[in-house]
Enzyme design. Structure first.
Site, PDB file in Angstrom:
ATOM      1  N   ASP A 152      24.182  22.152 100.240  1.00  0.00           N
ATOM      2  CA  ASP A 152      22.939  21.352  99.883  1.00  0.00           C
ATOM      3  C   ASP A 152      21.510  22.009 100.274  1.00  0.00           C
ATOM      4  OD1 ASP A 152      23.299  18.958  98.981  1.00  0.00           O
ATOM      5  OD2 ASP A 152      22.828  17.859 100.600  1.00  0.00           O
TER       6      ASP A 152
ATOM      7  N   ASP B 221      29.917   7.613 105.468  1.00  0.00           N
ATOM      8  CA  ASP B 221      31.449   7.784 105.299  1.00  0.00           C
ATOM      9  C   ASP B 221      32.016   6.329 105.557  1.00  0.00           C
ATOM     10  OD1 ASP B 221      30.732   8.510 107.903  1.00  0.00           O
ATOM     11  OD2 ASP B 221      30.964  10.593 107.653  1.00  0.00           O
TER      12      ASP B 221
END
Length: 736
Positions: free
Chosen positions: A142, A447
């Site tokens: 990222d 998550d």
């Protein structure tokens, strides 16, 4: 099926024992809690008396503590334990019949996540005991860093030596750094010449990575070695760069072999496009980009995702997970298999309580008994279609065959060019990605909320906790990193509880009541800050004015207080020891719960409320995994690390000093006044509580006044907290 067509399970499930005794214990504590609340309700002082306000808030705090303790016991009500039969899996399925597995490794910042750590994680999953043509590894960077690409290129070369070495000698663990540092029994079967040769190759690679990382750029002679470096230019930055997709090992190419002539797993690098004016949705956005890109290349029906610091500690973990997915009778309903997070750098007595030992060794087994554990963001095997939004249908069966045959003839270069758009920052606009497809957006623990959403669609999950941990990572080595990490977790869990995906609203009728209570237990972490702050401040201050908030020694009402306090803490200690902890480790964990509740949870609650009011935005802080040698040394010696002027430390120091001042003054009264003995009898619980808080804060007092190393508390915080504590005590004495 068995030889005669009968069903032969690939895993078995057993229930925890001793539940009747445990339920009787909980019932007895419940009676004690009710007795305490009865005492509070029937002995309220008159409103004009000094202790009225303190009494009312004690009642509220004890009501909350009692409720929350009983709620947390739901996690222990129905524990489930799993065992797999990998030999049956091998007998039933040939290698060419096994599903494809795509492994996602996520990294976000090479300055906080050491490149060598990323390399070891990638190599460990590439070396799984699994057919290489069925295994593909995707690394999401990222930060769009040339350095990360460089270390993966180094890893791709070393993999040609490391993977055959691992498979020939059955090496465990298959992270090179962990293996060469360990005293693993698998080393005994390795000839010294082979061992030393591979170790030298690894050390040479590690040295090159270290030198390049210190240099801060990729030398020109290295840049010329691979076309991928052409994707970077002088305008590229962490938050502003185009999509970079590079194939480092093309497992589809029959000409690419390791040094023994065997096939290699596919290895790809992806840096999704980022632009300053486009939200990138942190790790969830990275995972969703990987899901889309991988679907057009390998399209593995099983997806494993791991954080870059969480290397594979067992080469058979894939086969363990498949025992659940491929079971003929029960596998069709399983969406994901969650392994516990293990840690390689936890000290003997767990200074910061970071291993979450009781949660992973006990509470998650309880969640499994209610239909499945949470998805915790790493060490989790997913069924691809459930992760992409498919609802469970008991009448449908999953086709495990791979579906990427159309891409076999397309070259890697053409694939890279064609698929870049799937990772562009504008691809998800006006789509269901981040909503109904992939990981959910808008939450710090994306998550957990994704796993909840999957479970609400009818799927079940499995918690598998093998004797040999499937994955090992690293825990923070400083108090500041630990508190900030828990601030993010508790903030995210509270966000879920207040969101449209709340288990109390969205989960009703979709998941079991026990699982709803389990989500609530963690979702309410942050609210524990209020009762804990009250108990850390007010009873000690009331000592200064001689106002008692608890029953005196001669009162029969002292018994329920004593019973609940002793039983709850002794049971907590027994749990911790049963989970292979130590007595000092349990004590350290109690201190950390105090610190987290009075700082991390308080900040988390404030940020959630500000977010609901539109006064703040969600920010994701990457946990630092680069450890200073001096900090690491103090951590290994179990010396608490402060070292920074974190505002949370001001709160901790002020509370610690407030209790110290209160205890000194009350001891002075006991010893020097004629009413000292009577004071002890009437305020024994308050004195004990204040003394306990002082003892728990001994490491903090040392950091304030005695230590001279760089891990002490900065003088600015010492001055500020001393003034605040003295001011609060003085005001209370003056007012009362």
């Amino acid at each position: 099926m068995g030889s005669k067509g009968e069903y032969v399970p690939l895993f078995e499930t057993s229930r925890g024992k001793g539940r009747a005794i445990y339920k009787a214990f909980v019932a007895s504590v419940f009676v004690g809690i009710v007795s305490i609340l009865t005492y509070r309700a029937t002995n309220i002082p008159a409103w004009e008396e000094d202790g009225f306000v303190g009494w009312i808030f004690c009642f509220a705090a004890e009501l909350w503590f009692g409720f929350y303790w009983l709620l947390s016991q739901s996690l222990r009500w129905n524990p489930t334990y799993r065992r797999t039969f990998k030999n049956r899996l091998s007998q039933r399925f040939q290698d060419d019949e096994l599903p494809g597995v795509d492994v996602f490794v996520c990294t976000a910042d090479p300055n906080m996540e050491p490149p060598a750590m990323v390399v070891n994680t990638v190599l460990s999953v590439m070396a799984y005991d699994y057919p290489p043509e069925k295994l593909s590894v995707y690394v999401s960077d990222d930060a769009g860093s040339e350095l990360t690409f460089y270390v993966l290129l180094e890893a791709s070369r070393f993999a040609k030596h490391w993977i055959p070495f691992c498979k020939q000698f059955m090496v465990e663990p298959r992270s090179p750094a962990a293996y060469f540092l360990s005293s693993s029994s698998s080393r005994d079967s390795v000839p010294a010449e082979c061992f030393n040769s591979v170790k030298k190759l690894y050390e040479d690679m590690e040295n090159r990575i270290t030198i390049t990382a210190k240099l801060g750029r990729i030398p020109e002679n290295i840049r010329s070695e691979h076309k991928g470096y052409l994707q970077w230019n002088k305008f590229s930055s962490k938050y502003d760069h185009h999509t970079i997709l590079q194939t480092l090992i093309d497992g589809r190419d029959s000409n690419i072999k390791d040094i023994r002539g065997c096939s290699l797993p596919t290895l790809l690098y992806l840096a999704r496009e980022k632009r300053p004016k486009h939200p990138h949705n942190f790790k969830a956005g990275a995972m969703n980009a990987l899901i889309r890109v991988s679907s057009k290349i390998s399209n593995g029906q099983v997806i494993l995702n791991v954080d870059c610091d969480m290397f594979s500690n067992h080469s058979c973990s894939v086969r363990d997970a498949l025992c659940f997915f491929l079971d003929e009778e029960k596998g069709n309903e399983i969406a994901f298999v969650q392994f516990p997070q293990g840690y390689e750098n936890v000290t003997k007595n767990e200074l910061y309580g970071s291993s979450l030992r009781v949660i992973y060794e006990l509470e998650f087994h309880g969640l499994d008994g209610y239909g499945g554990p949470f998805y915790v963001g790493t060490g989790c095997f997913h069924r691809r279609d459930s992760l992409c939004g498919r609802k469970f249908n008991k009448d449908s069966r999953i086709e495990w065959k791979m579906e990427n045959d159309g891409n076999i003839k397309e070259t890697a270069s053409k694939l890279e060019e064609r698929l870049q758009g799937l990772a562009s920052c504008g691809y998800e606009e006006n789509t269901q990605w981040g909503k109904q497809m992939g990981l959910k957006y808008g939450c710090l623990v994306e998550d957990v909320i994704t796993g909840l959403s999957i479970q609400c669609q009818g799927w079940k999950s499995v918690y598998y906790n093998p004797t040999r941990k499937g994955f090992l990572g690293v825990v923070p080595t400083s108090l500041s990193d630990t508190l900030l990490q828990h601030k993010r977790w508790s903030e995210g869990d509270l966000q879920i509880l207040l969101s449209k995906y709340s288990p109390l609203r969205h989960g009703v009728g979709r998941i079991s009541l026990g699982l709803q209570l389990g989500y609530c237990t963690y979702g309410l972490w942050a609210l524990n800050c209020f009762g804990t702050l009250y108990y850390s401040i007010i009873p000690s201050l009331y000592l200064l004015s001689g106002v008692s908030l608890f029953p005196q020694v001669s009162s029969p009402w002292l018994l329920p207080f004593a019973y609940v306090i002793i039983c709850v803490n002794m049971y907590s200690l027994v749990e911790f020891l049963w989970c292979q902890g130590t007595i000092l480790g349990w004590w350290n964990e109690q201190r950390m719960w105090l610190y987290k509740r009075t700082t991390s949870y308080l900040y988390a609650f404030i940020d959630v409320i500000l977010g609901l009011l539109g006064l703040s935005t969600t920010s994701f802080l990457v946990t630092n995994k680069v450890f200073d040698p001096d900090v690491s040394q103090r951590y290994e010696q179990e010396v608490m690390e402060f070292g920074t002027s974190l505002p949370m430390f001001t709160i901790l120091a002020t509370l610690a000093l407030l209790n110290l001042f209160s205890l000194i003054l009350v001891v002075n009264k006991v010893l020097l006044t004629k009413d000292g003995l009577m004071l002890c009898k009437t305020m024994v619980l308050q004195i004990l509580l204040c003394s306990l808080l002082v003892v728990m804060n001994l490491p903090l007092y040392q950091a304030l006044f005695l230590r001279k190393d760089k891990g002490n508390i900065p003088s600015s915080i010492t001055t500020k907290s001393t003034f605040l504590a003295f001011f609060i005590c003085s005001c209370f004495v003056f007012l009362y």
